[in-house]
Design an enzyme around this catalytic site. Structure first.
Site, mmCIF file in Angstrom:
data_model
loop_
_atom_site.group_PDB
_atom_site.id
_atom_site.type_symbol
_atom_site.label_atom_id
_atom_site.label_comp_id
_atom_site.label_asym_id
_atom_site.label_seq_id
_atom_site.Cartn_x
_atom_site.Cartn_y
_atom_site.Cartn_z
ATOM 1 C CG ASP A 40 -1.949 -1.078 1.199
ATOM 2 O OD1 ASP A 40 -2.001 -1.799 0.179
ATOM 3 O OD2 ASP A 40 -2.690 -1.223 2.189
ATOM 4 C CE LYS A 122 -30.133 -11.896 -2.542
ATOM 5 N NZ LYS A 122 -29.961 -10.775 -1.635
ATOM 6 N NE ARG A 143 -32.098 -4.064 -6.800
ATOM 7 C CZ ARG A 143 -31.735 -5.246 -7.276
ATOM 8 N NH1 ARG A 143 -32.205 -5.646 -8.439
ATOM 9 N NH2 ARG A 143 -30.925 -6.010 -6.606
ATOM 10 C CB CYS A 414 -16.778 5.401 34.192
ATOM 11 S SG CYS A 414 -15.727 4.599 32.977
HETATM 12 ZN ZN ZN Z 1 -14.558 6.372 32.339
#
Ligand code: ZN
Length: 676
Positions: A40, A122, A143, A414
């Site tokens: 690449d 498919k 299409r 969290c």
């Molecule tokens: Zn967090």
């Protein structure tokens, strides 16, 4: 020097030709033969060499040069055009019995003759008709309703996997139908990026493909890695010697178009059914989404004698694989923090066999969905695995409840960093920009151009620093020593000194840039500027009351509350005090306050075309700093269009609306005047 470099110096025009054919060939080997002839990096390097040469030699212009894939203006919409031949859909079924019944009908219509069949997976993508005229890509049309579709040529041209020029000896007109699709790896990469930016995720690769094709910016499309696979024909002038579908596939592959590597010729219906069943077991591993197996009569003559119904050809049927379900017990739910701070529920279940694999984890999308479906810990749950997609919990089985099941509660804070969790719509977010789960992406944003703009700080350096454990707060960047940097791989003395100098400079960017850089929820660049305009420094901001925030221009109640909650959190206090400790200025940068005498002040500006001296993004930033509001499209509100070369439709629209238009020399003149 690699084998593709200019070995014996060629005249520029000859080298341009050589590079064009080399790059066309490289694409063909990569996408059609799956046998790359260069890396690449090499490809990009040669493409850049070609672009440089073409720029120096404008007489070499070729609309189908590999450099022409992107570079035009983003399109403003799609024209609907008729198909030369109608694009029909295919009848489909979930039942093997229906496939047998279809076979019986085919044999009967062919007077008892059993035709040769071709089976082909498919692909779950977007159907497209590519029209090549004299070997050059002339049109790409979706299409649509089968009669008419959207003309998306410029977007399809941006796909490296579609040749602009056919190889070999192409027919005068060749319409190839096929599927544009997104490989799973590209799909996952794109969703990860969207998650990091807090954008809505694509539900599956098909949606992602359709969304990409509708993108108005060819550069976006090129970066998304869409593939094409041919599976049919439209109008063709030439190739009269081709009499079967399998021959056709061979010919178009030789012309440089991708075809499926998994087509299978079957001479009996039993072989067809075996093929359908075999692929059902392996289709999870092919690297792209499939939803069925198309079975068709191979010979064109037999296809023609079978004909079609109003909706679909009679010579073809699609068997669709069902999504597989299983029932198991939900044991627990964890909340995973994504790179954009979203908390996603992840179910752990008693292991169960579904669609050929043992499954233990499933997605439940979000807290709203859990509540809506009333899923509880300990429930027996129905899970479904639809081919490529991660299994998901469809519903609980309430009849099997014992009464000991427990409600699933959103996490109070969290799980990664104990930061404040906020619900917005159906989703939960961790609001701490220094959250461990999000920090890598956040830091890349923080050092970026529109934010702290730390020169020489690429994504790679951020990765290196995090991997070396040198940075776990934004402030840690400013503690980096020469020794720390020199210990990193491929960091020379000059680069290290440059990085340190850039960090020193970035300390003085001021509060607006810091706020924008932290990536606090709801606080983008313009909100950060408003905050810095209203508060003299971070301490004043931290002391702000919620109603003070809400009173700011463009701040609604939600933004104000979210920001206030964040500012009141432990993590916000620590982020700001650490930054102050390392000498980062948290004062509003008064020098950035707009000079009201600037000719750009309060103008609504649209920038279009290309400029010799500026990148558009830099120009936008500069004009904004001079008081302009820069927007993306020309409307009645636009007061000034700054038009570079190749300005296109925006120029025409601005003209028709009587908007003032400046070219680059005029712009430079005004900018110079402001500087003096
Ligand atoms: Zn967090």
């Amino acid at each position: 020097m690699s084998e593709f470099d200019d070995q014996t110096p060629l005249l520029p025009l000859a080298r341009i030709e050589e590079l064009r054919s080399l790059l066309h060939r490289a694409n063909r080997f990569y996408y059609v033969e799956a046998d790359p002839i260069m890396s690449d990096g090499e490809f990009d390097r040669l493409l850049a060499e070609l672009a440089r040469l073409e720029e120096a030699h404008p007489d070499s212009h070729d609309p189908d040069s590999p450099t022409s894939r992107v570079g035009g203006e983003p399109v403003s919409g799609f024209e609907t055009v008729p198909h030369a031949r109608r694009m029909m859909s295919i009848d489909n079924t979930y039942s093997i019995e229906d496939v047998r019944a279809w076979h019986e009908r085919v044999v009967k219509a062919l007077d008892g003759e059993v035709p040769a069949y071709v089976c082909e997976p498919k692909i779950d993508g977007v159907a497209i008709n590519l029209r090549f005229e004299n070997g050059r890509l002339a049109a790409a049309v979706t299409r649509g309703d089968g009669e008419r579709g959207d003309l998306v040529t410029s977007n399809v041209r941006a796909m490296d996997s579609v040749p602009l020029v056919l190889a070999d000896d192409p027919p005068a007109v060749l319409e190839v139908r096929g599927e544009i699709y997104m490989p799973e790896a590209a799909f996952e990469r794109i969703n990860a990026g969207r998650e990091a930016r807090g954008e809505q995720l694509f539900a599956n690769a098909r949606n992602s493909t359709a969304g990409t094709l509708k993108s108005l910016d060819p550069a976006v499309i090129r970066a998304r890695g869409l593939r094409f696979c041919a599976h049919g024909r439209g109008e063709i002038l030439g190739l009269e010697d081709v009499t079967t579908y399998s021959e056709l596939l061979g010919r178009i592959r030789a012309l440089g178009l991708s075809v499926s590597t998994r087509t299978k010729a079957c001479s009996t219906i039993e072989a067809v059914i075996e093929c359908i069943e075999a692929f059902g077991l392996e289709r999870g591993d092919v690297g792209f989404a499939t939803d069925g197996m198309v079975v068709r009569v191979d010979a064109f003559a037999a296809q023609e004698s079978l004909g079609e119904t109003a909706k679909a050809p009679r010579w073809c049927i699609a068997f669709k694989y069902p999504a597989e379900q299983a029932v198991t017990r939900l044991l627990k739910v964890d909340w995973q923090v994504g790179k954009g701070g979203t908390l996603t529920p992840r179910a752990t279940m008693e292991p169960v066999l579904v669609a050929g694999t043992t499954v233990q984890h499933a997605t439940m999308h979000n807290i709203e969905e859990i509540r809506r479906k009333d899923i509880r810990i300990g429930d027996r749950v129905v899970i479904e695995k639809a081919g490529e997609i991660i299994p998901q919990i469809i519903e609980p089985v309430p009849a099997e409840r014992s009464g000991a099941e427990e409600e699933i509660l959103p996490p109070a804070d969290c799980p990664e960093c104990s930061g404040v969790v906020e619900q917005e719509g159906p989703k939960l977010y961790c609001t701490n920009p220094e959250c461990t789960a999000q920090f890598r992406e956040r830091l890349k944003w923080f050092v970026g151009r529109g934010q702290m703009d730390i020169d020489g700080f690429g994504e790679k350096l951020v990765d290196q620093l995090l991997d070396a454990g040198l940075v776990s707060h934004f402030a840690d960047l400013f503690r980096l020593t020469r020794k720390d940097l020199l210990a990193l791989e491929r960091m020379g003395e000059t680069s290290a000194d440059n990085v340190l100098a850039a960090l020193r400079e970035a300390r003085g960017r001021g509060l607006a840039r810091v706020l924008a850089g932290l990536g606090i929820r709801h606080i983008g660049t313009s909100a950060a500027k408003i905050l810095a305009g209203a508060f003299a420094d971070a301490d004043a901001l931290l002391a702000a009351k919620e109603d003070e925030l809400e009173a700011l221009p463009d701040f609604g109640a939600i933004t104000a509350k979210s920001l206030h909650d964040y500012l009141a959190s432990e993590s916000a206090r620590s982020t700001f005090s650490l930054l102050a400790e390392v000498g980062v200025s948290l004062e509003s940068d008064r020098s950035g306050v707009v000079d009201e005498s600037s000719v750009f002040n309060a103008q609504v500006v649209v920038i279009t075309g290309t400029f010799a001296e500026f990148k558009r993004s830099e120009l936008a930033e500069r004009l904004e700093s001079l008081g302009a509001k820069v927007t993306g499209s020309v409307s009645a509100k636009t007061t000034l269009l700054v038009a570079g070369e190749n300005a296109g439709s925006k120029h025409a629209k601005a003209e028709s609306l009587g908007v003032e238009i400046w070219d680059e020399p005029r712009l430079v003149e005004e900018l110079t005047r402001l500087q003096s």
